[in-house]
Design a protein around this motif. Sequence first.
Motif, PDB file in Angstrom:
ATOM      1  N   LEU A   3      -5.205  13.284  -0.881  1.00 39.35           N
ATOM      2  CA  LEU A   3      -3.935  12.697  -1.322  1.00 39.35           C
ATOM      3  C   LEU A   3      -3.152  13.692  -2.179  1.00 39.35           C
ATOM      4  O   LEU A   3      -1.935  13.819  -2.059  1.00 39.35           O
ATOM      5  N   LYS A   4      -3.899  14.419  -3.027  1.00 37.94           N
ATOM      6  CA  LYS A   4      -3.218  15.381  -3.901  1.00 37.94           C
ATOM      7  C   LYS A   4      -2.715  16.579  -3.091  1.00 37.94           C
ATOM      8  O   LYS A   4      -1.609  17.068  -3.318  1.00 37.94           O
ATOM      9  N   ALA A   5      -3.541  16.983  -2.109  1.00 36.19           N
ATOM     10  CA  ALA A   5      -3.132  18.125  -1.281  1.00 36.19           C
ATOM     11  C   ALA A   5      -1.859  17.783  -0.507  1.00 36.19           C
ATOM     12  O   ALA A   5      -1.000  18.648  -0.278  1.00 36.19           O
ATOM     13  N   ALA A   6      -1.706  16.512  -0.119  1.00 35.33           N
ATOM     14  CA  ALA A   6      -0.532  16.120   0.659  1.00 35.33           C
ATOM     15  C   ALA A   6       0.747  16.222  -0.171  1.00 35.33           C
ATOM     16  O   ALA A   6       1.837  16.425   0.373  1.00 35.33           O
ATOM     17  N   VAL A   7       0.607  16.089  -1.510  1.00 33.66           N
ATOM     18  CA  VAL A   7       1.794  16.243  -2.368  1.00 33.66           C
ATOM     19  C   VAL A   7       2.228  17.703  -2.383  1.00 33.66           C
ATOM     20  O   VAL A   7       3.417  18.030  -2.429  1.00 33.66           O
ATOM     21  N   GLY A   8       1.249  18.587  -2.335  1.00 30.51           N
ATOM     22  CA  GLY A   8       1.539  20.011  -2.119  1.00 30.51           C
ATOM     23  C   GLY A   8       1.875  20.803  -3.353  1.00 30.51           C
ATOM     24  O   GLY A   8       1.131  21.694  -3.738  1.00 30.51           O
ATOM     25  N   SER A   9       2.946  20.454  -4.008  1.00 27.91           N
ATOM     26  CA  SER A   9       3.454  21.335  -5.057  1.00 27.91           C
ATOM     27  C   SER A   9       2.656  21.266  -6.350  1.00 27.91           C
ATOM     28  O   SER A   9       2.146  20.211  -6.723  1.00 27.91           O
ATOM     29  N   ARG A  13       6.966  31.975 -24.030  1.00 23.35           N
ATOM     30  CA  ARG A  13       5.892  31.781 -25.019  1.00 23.35           C
ATOM     31  C   ARG A  13       4.632  31.213 -24.374  1.00 23.35           C
ATOM     32  O   ARG A  13       3.524  31.491 -24.806  1.00 23.35           O
ATOM     33  N   ALA A  14       4.792  30.376 -23.375  1.00 27.15           N
ATOM     34  CA  ALA A  14       3.621  29.805 -22.682  1.00 27.15           C
ATOM     35  C   ALA A  14       4.028  29.416 -21.273  1.00 27.15           C
ATOM     36  O   ALA A  14       5.175  29.040 -21.031  1.00 27.15           O
ATOM     37  N   ALA A  15       3.081  29.557 -20.343  1.00 23.03           N
ATOM     38  CA  ALA A  15       3.372  29.191 -18.950  1.00 23.03           C
ATOM     39  C   ALA A  15       2.113  28.619 -18.320  1.00 23.03           C
ATOM     40  O   ALA A  15       1.002  29.090 -18.606  1.00 23.03           O
ATOM     41  N   SER A  16       2.266  27.599 -17.507  1.00 21.60           N
ATOM     42  CA  SER A  16       1.096  27.030 -16.820  1.00 21.60           C
ATOM     43  C   SER A  16       1.497  26.491 -15.451  1.00 21.60           C
ATOM     44  O   SER A  16       2.656  26.129 -15.226  1.00 21.60           O
ATOM     45  N   ALA A  17       0.521  26.509 -14.553  1.00 20.51           N
ATOM     46  CA  ALA A  17       0.727  25.898 -13.231  1.00 20.51           C
ATOM     47  C   ALA A  17      -0.449  24.953 -13.006  1.00 20.51           C
ATOM     48  O   ALA A  17      -1.604  25.368 -13.064  1.00 20.51           O
ATOM     49  N   THR A  18      -0.171  23.643 -12.813  1.00 24.68           N
ATOM     50  CA  THR A  18      -1.235  22.649 -12.673  1.00 24.68           C
ATOM     51  C   THR A  18      -1.166  22.024 -11.293  1.00 24.68           C
ATOM     52  O   THR A  18      -0.089  21.608 -10.850  1.00 24.68           O
ATOM     53  N   PRO A  19      -2.307  21.972 -10.600  1.00 24.69           N
ATOM     54  CA  PRO A  19      -2.305  21.323  -9.287  1.00 24.69           C
ATOM     55  C   PRO A  19      -1.931  19.848  -9.423  1.00 24.69           C
ATOM     56  O   PRO A  19      -2.047  19.285 -10.513  1.00 24.69           O
ATOM     57  N   PRO A  20      -1.498  19.199  -8.340  1.00 23.72           N
ATOM     58  CA  PRO A  20      -1.060  17.811  -8.438  1.00 23.72           C
ATOM     59  C   PRO A  20      -2.173  16.891  -8.934  1.00 23.72           C
ATOM     60  O   PRO A  20      -3.352  17.099  -8.648  1.00 23.72           O
ATOM     61  N   THR A  21      -1.791  15.872  -9.700  1.00 24.00           N
ATOM     62  CA  THR A  21      -2.722  14.847 -10.169  1.00 24.00           C
ATOM     63  C   THR A  21      -2.469  13.570  -9.356  1.00 24.00           C
ATOM     64  O   THR A  21      -1.502  13.492  -8.600  1.00 24.00           O
ATOM     65  N   LEU A  22      -3.309  12.566  -9.582  1.00 27.18           N
ATOM     66  CA  LEU A  22      -3.069  11.288  -8.896  1.00 27.18           C
ATOM     67  C   LEU A  22      -1.777  10.644  -9.382  1.00 27.18           C
ATOM     68  O   LEU A  22      -1.127   9.911  -8.658  1.00 27.18           O
ATOM     69  N   ASP A  23      -1.387  10.940 -10.620  1.00 27.16           N
ATOM     70  CA  ASP A  23      -0.107  10.410 -11.088  1.00 27.16           C
ATOM     71  C   ASP A  23       1.033  11.060 -10.292  1.00 27.16           C
ATOM     72  O   ASP A  23       2.030  10.408  -9.978  1.00 27.16           O
ATOM     73  N   ASP A  24       0.863  12.353  -9.966  1.00 24.51           N
ATOM     74  CA  ASP A  24       1.876  13.012  -9.126  1.00 24.51           C
ATOM     75  C   ASP A  24       1.928  12.359  -7.747  1.00 24.51           C
ATOM     76  O   ASP A  24       2.989  12.239  -7.138  1.00 24.51           O
ATOM     77  N   VAL A  25       0.734  11.974  -7.239  1.00 18.43           N
ATOM     78  CA  VAL A  25       0.691  11.300  -5.929  1.00 18.43           C
ATOM     79  C   VAL A  25       1.475   9.989  -6.032  1.00 18.43           C
ATOM     80  O   VAL A  25       2.312   9.670  -5.188  1.00 18.43           O
ATOM     81  N   LEU A  35       0.854  -1.182   0.000  1.00 15.33           N
ATOM     82  CA  LEU A  35       0.000   0.000   0.000  1.00 15.33           C
ATOM     83  C   LEU A  35       0.896   1.240   0.000  1.00 15.33           C
ATOM     84  O   LEU A  35       1.771   1.390   0.841  1.00 15.33           O
ATOM     85  N   VAL A  36       0.645   2.105  -0.976  1.00 15.64           N
ATOM     86  CA  VAL A  36       1.474   3.295  -1.122  1.00 15.64           C
ATOM     87  C   VAL A  36       0.799   4.480  -0.428  1.00 15.64           C
ATOM     88  O   VAL A  36       1.439   5.291   0.223  1.00 15.64           O
ATOM     89  N   ALA A  37      -0.490   4.594  -0.580  1.00 13.30           N
ATOM     90  CA  ALA A  37      -1.236   5.699   0.022  1.00 13.30           C
ATOM     91  C   ALA A  37      -2.711   5.329   0.026  1.00 13.30           C
ATOM     92  O   ALA A  37      -3.151   4.517  -0.779  1.00 13.30           O
ATOM     93  N   GLN A  38      -3.458   5.952   0.931  1.00 10.96           N
ATOM     94  CA  GLN A  38      -4.894   5.674   1.038  1.00 10.96           C
ATOM     95  C   GLN A  38      -5.597   6.941   1.513  1.00 10.96           C
ATOM     96  O   GLN A  38      -5.134   7.590   2.449  1.00 10.96           O
ATOM     97  N   GLY A  39      -6.688   7.321   0.874  1.00 10.21           N
ATOM     98  CA  GLY A  39      -7.416   8.515   1.308  1.00 10.21           C
ATOM     99  C   GLY A  39      -8.317   9.044   0.204  1.00 10.21           C
ATOM    100  O   GLY A  39      -8.447   8.421  -0.856  1.00 10.21           O
ATOM    101  N   ALA A  40      -8.923  10.203   0.445  1.00  7.51           N
ATOM    102  CA  ALA A  40      -9.764  10.844  -0.577  1.00  7.51           C
ATOM    103  C   ALA A  40      -8.840  11.441  -1.638  1.00  7.51           C
ATOM    104  O   ALA A  40      -7.741  11.911  -1.307  1.00  7.51           O
ATOM    105  N   PRO A  41      -9.271  11.435  -2.924  1.00  6.38           N
ATOM    106  CA  PRO A  41      -8.384  11.960  -3.976  1.00  6.38           C
ATOM    107  C   PRO A  41      -7.860  13.364  -3.656  1.00  6.38           C
ATOM    108  O   PRO A  41      -6.653  13.627  -3.797  1.00  6.38           O
ATOM    109  N   ALA A  42      -8.762  14.253  -3.202  1.00  4.36           N
ATOM    110  CA  ALA A  42      -8.328  15.638  -2.945  1.00  4.36           C
ATOM    111  C   ALA A  42      -7.286  15.684  -1.831  1.00  4.36           C
ATOM    112  O   ALA A  42      -6.293  16.418  -1.917  1.00  4.36           O
TER     113      ALA A  42
END
Length: 356
Positions: free
Chosen positions: A257-263, A323-335, A248-255
């Motif tokens: 788990l992603k919030a715990a990654v932070g960046s 030319r382009a810039a974006s900031a994306t909140p963490p995904t489950l793949d990031d988790v 088991l790597v992690a367990q919790g609500a998607p939001a």
Amino acid sequence: MQPHAGADAPARAHLPTSATVPDGARPEAREPYAVSTRGLAKSYPGPHGSVTLAVRGLDLDVHQGETFAFLGPNGAGKSTTISLLCALARPTAGTATVAGVDVLAHPAQVRRQVGMLFQHSALDMELTVQQNLRVHARLYGMSRRDARRRATETLEAIGLRDRWQAPVRTLSGGMRRRLELARGLLHEPRVLFLDEPTTGLDPHARAQVWDYLRQLRERQGTTLFVTTHYLDEAENCDRLAIIDGGRLVAQGAPAALKAAVGSDRVVLRTHDDPAADRVVRRAAPPGARTALGPDGISLRLPDGSAWIPRLCAALAAEGIPVRAASATPPTLDDVFFHHTGRSIRTAGPETAGEGL
Ligand SMILES: Nc1ncnc2c1ncn2[C@@H]1O[C@H](COP(=O)(O)OP(=O)(O)OP(=O)(O)O)[C@@H](O)[C@H]1O
């Protein structure tokens, strides 16, 4: 097919059994979880006398009525875990209760309480829709009346009522999957286990299956335990567990788990990304690591959108327009990456543990 007791039970030296709920007791009175495991493990004989540690000490808690995703790459141990929880195979160690019933002490009772949807079709292609349901109803000892009532209800719900006399071989892949769902639900299981229910379906059929699962949960409050390697499917569940190499790597609500990654993931594109990369590394906070890829320069930063104007200004000062810039909140793949150092998209079966 009626599920059968696992013939692969290995020697269990000191396999503890949970004493949570005795046979026949009302499980919900004492057992708050639809599924609960402690130290659940399963090993198989591997090649050349080795042992494959398919599941290595899982502690899982699934609440009643929730849709729980079990996410992991190929060979992570998802199907093995389902077999253990449906009492189709015996654990090598650990405990598990499903709908409050101990899978080791009362496997037959567990099998009556659960519904299963396997990865590969278990329908009889030559029988009609109705005949397939009738066979299932008999196996579960349902009365004719109950079977007819449930068959009508479930076929209505999955939109196959008008096809009840059609041989299964004449149905589309999506229809067959929906019929398997109807069959798994016929005996009104408390927990429905679905092993990759949408694999091989086109996007439209996938969406239909999930629509139906959502309705089911709303109408009947059935607990759904769904294995998947699709991130978007796991994203839409109430909670999820991520498994990799049997652990088991992690367990919790998607939001959560992603919030715990932070960046956030910040990506910048310029006309000269290698030169821009050197500037960004100087301007970013210490410890932030950049990566150069076909999409541009990427790096992880807390509150990434606040960093974009600063990084753009640093680049402009060096004569490198962005030319382009974006900031994306963490995904489950990031988790997944955060916990394993790999992307779930590239993780493969070689991660399953082999050892003694
Ligand atoms: N009956 C078996 N005998 C020997 N090894 C097995 C058996 N079943 C599974 N394994 C091994 O256990 C590990 C976990 O397999 P499992 O099928 O549970 O993974 P999974 O996450 O469901 O994979 P997939 O997404 O590909 O279905 C793998 O290394 C697999 O080869």
